[in-house]
Design an enzyme around this catalytic site. Structure first.
Site, PDB file in Angstrom:
ATOM      1  N   ARG A   1       0.842  -1.196   0.000  1.00 39.44           N
ATOM      2  CA  ARG A   1       0.000   0.000   0.000  1.00 39.44           C
ATOM      3  C   ARG A   1       0.875   1.243   0.000  1.00 39.44           C
ATOM      4  O   ARG A   1       1.925   1.271   0.631  1.00 39.44           O
ATOM      5  CB  ARG A   1      -0.912   0.026   1.244  1.00 39.44           C
ATOM      6  CG  ARG A   1      -2.115  -0.886   1.143  1.00 39.44           C
ATOM      7  CD  ARG A   1      -3.117  -0.388   0.113  1.00 39.44           C
ATOM      8  NE  ARG A   1      -4.216  -1.322  -0.087  1.00 39.44           N
ATOM      9  CZ  ARG A   1      -4.213  -2.280  -0.989  1.00 39.44           C
ATOM     10  NH1 ARG A   1      -3.167  -2.478  -1.765  1.00 39.44           N
ATOM     11  NH2 ARG A   1      -5.267  -3.064  -1.130  1.00 39.44           N
TER      12      ARG A   1
ATOM     13  N   HIS B   1       0.976   0.116  -9.835  1.00 37.74           N
ATOM     14  CA  HIS B   1       0.032  -0.663  -9.025  1.00 37.74           C
ATOM     15  C   HIS B   1      -0.501  -1.869  -9.808  1.00 37.74           C
ATOM     16  O   HIS B   1      -1.704  -2.019 -10.012  1.00 37.74           O
ATOM     17  CB  HIS B   1      -1.117   0.214  -8.546  1.00 37.74           C
ATOM     18  CG  HIS B   1      -1.808  -0.323  -7.333  1.00 37.74           C
ATOM     19  ND1 HIS B   1      -2.405   0.481  -6.405  1.00 37.74           N
ATOM     20  CD2 HIS B   1      -1.986  -1.602  -6.882  1.00 37.74           C
ATOM     21  CE1 HIS B   1      -2.944  -0.257  -5.443  1.00 37.74           C
ATOM     22  NE2 HIS B   1      -2.700  -1.520  -5.711  1.00 37.74           N
TER      23      HIS B   1
ATOM     24  N   GLU C   1      -1.593   8.114  -5.491  1.00 36.00           N
ATOM     25  CA  GLU C   1      -2.090   7.517  -6.738  1.00 36.00           C
ATOM     26  C   GLU C   1      -3.367   8.233  -7.181  1.00 36.00           C
ATOM     27  O   GLU C   1      -4.192   8.587  -6.331  1.00 36.00           O
ATOM     28  CB  GLU C   1      -2.378   6.025  -6.520  1.00 36.00           C
ATOM     29  CG  GLU C   1      -1.136   5.224  -6.209  1.00 36.00           C
ATOM     30  CD  GLU C   1      -1.419   3.725  -6.076  1.00 36.00           C
ATOM     31  OE1 GLU C   1      -2.492   3.288  -6.542  1.00 36.00           O
ATOM     32  OE2 GLU C   1      -0.579   3.017  -5.520  1.00 36.00           O
TER      33      GLU C   1
END
Length: 316
Positions: free
Chosen positions: A244, A291, A273
């Site tokens: 994360r 990601h 993000e």
């Protein structure tokens, strides 16, 4: 005739999972609804299926009066106000097992990349850099065999990383507050009759930080590695985050890279993000991906099927 329950797969779903739901009598809609229009749209759905892009916060949950299930494709649920949803009687589920191997393999790909300067070599050679000069520049790569890897978070993904690392000849030091030990199945598919398992106990964070050559993080959130933790690491350590954004403090990481404390890093996830800090993206000692930890064909199939099974279980 009973009306079919409706599923909004707002971040998409693999056709195999969609087919399973439809065979069970659900109507599945995969057309993306913009975040600002989601509250109104959810009035017409019983199930919301998301990945990491769609945010399911308190205001949205208050508006979603018909919602029975929120299904998160993947592990972390930091984009969902889980406790509040459950307080309103909405079931919240995720798929922690479906993408473990995919994330573990990406972790190891990054680990190899930052050991041999692959990200920087690719940039510079493709941009027309001098072949012989670059060959000399990247001559100090390191091998993985015999190195120590610290794994923070020893759940399914952490254990999958350990399995690969052990196969590469690395020493594994897992850290986990809730998993005191785990049994790693090292059986090779080509030789299933030869059974081999490893029972591995976790160690303290302090023990691991002091000796690890590589550290990879597999926890659902939190600021786990900051300035204090980096000061406790051995010089020349390499860090990987496919968990994360923010688990590794980005400002502390940049400072540690500048000082040489951290030799290199790999990031698949970021604090901001989808617009990561530009200094992270352009840094010659950081390998980056957008990601994509669970972005394999196999993982997407597994995620969709597990989601479909969970939705059917809780709605039928």
């Amino acid at each position: 005739m009973k009306k079919a329950m409706r599923v909004l797969a707002n971040d998409g779903i693999h056709p195999d999972g969609q087919a399973m739901l439809e065979a069970a009598g659900f109507e599945v809609v995969t057309e993306k609804v913009a975040q600002e229009n989601l509250a109104e749209a959810l009035q017409n759905f019983d199930v919301l299926c998301v990945r990491s892009a769609t945010k399911v916060r308190v205001g949205l949950l208050d508006a979603a009066s018909h919602l029975k299930v929120i299904a998160r494709g993947g592990v972390g649920m930091d984009n969902i106000d889980v406790d509040y949803a459950r307080s309103k009687g909405i079931t919240v589920v995720n798929t922690p097992a479906a993408s473990s191997q995919a994330v573990a393999e990406l972790t190891m790909a990054h680990l190899l990349t930052i050991s041999r300067f692959l990200q920087d070599a690719n940039r510079n050679l493709s941009a027309g850099g001098d072949f012989n000069a670059l060959k000399k520049q990247y001559e100090k790569g390191v091998q993985l065999k015999g190195k120590t890897i610290g794994i923070i978070g020893f759940g399914r993904i952490g254990q999958a990383v350990a399995r690969i690392a052990l196969g590469l000849g690395m020493k594994v030091l897992p850290v986990d507050l809730y998993v005191p030990e785990a049994t790693i199945d090292m059986t090779v598919p080509q030789f299933p009759e030869q059974k081999f398992v490893v029972k591995m106990a976790t160690v303290s964070m302090e023990t691991m930080l002091a000796v690890a050559d590589y550290i990879t993080v597999h926890v659902p959130g939190g600021n786990i590695l900051g300035e204090k933790e980096m000061s406790m690491m051995k010089s020349g350590v390499r860090l990987i985050n496919t968990a994360r954004g923010g688990v590794i403090n980005e400002d502390a990481l940049l400072a540690a890279l500048a000082s040489g404390k951290v030799a290199a890093a790999a990031l698949d996830v970021f604090e901001n993000e989808p617009t990561p800090h530009p200094a992270l993206l352009s840094h010659p000692k950081i390998s980056v991906t957008p990601h994509i930890g669970a972005a394999t064909v196999e993982a997407q199939v597994n995620i969709s099927l597990e989601l479909a099974e969970l939705i059917i279980q809780y709605c039928k």
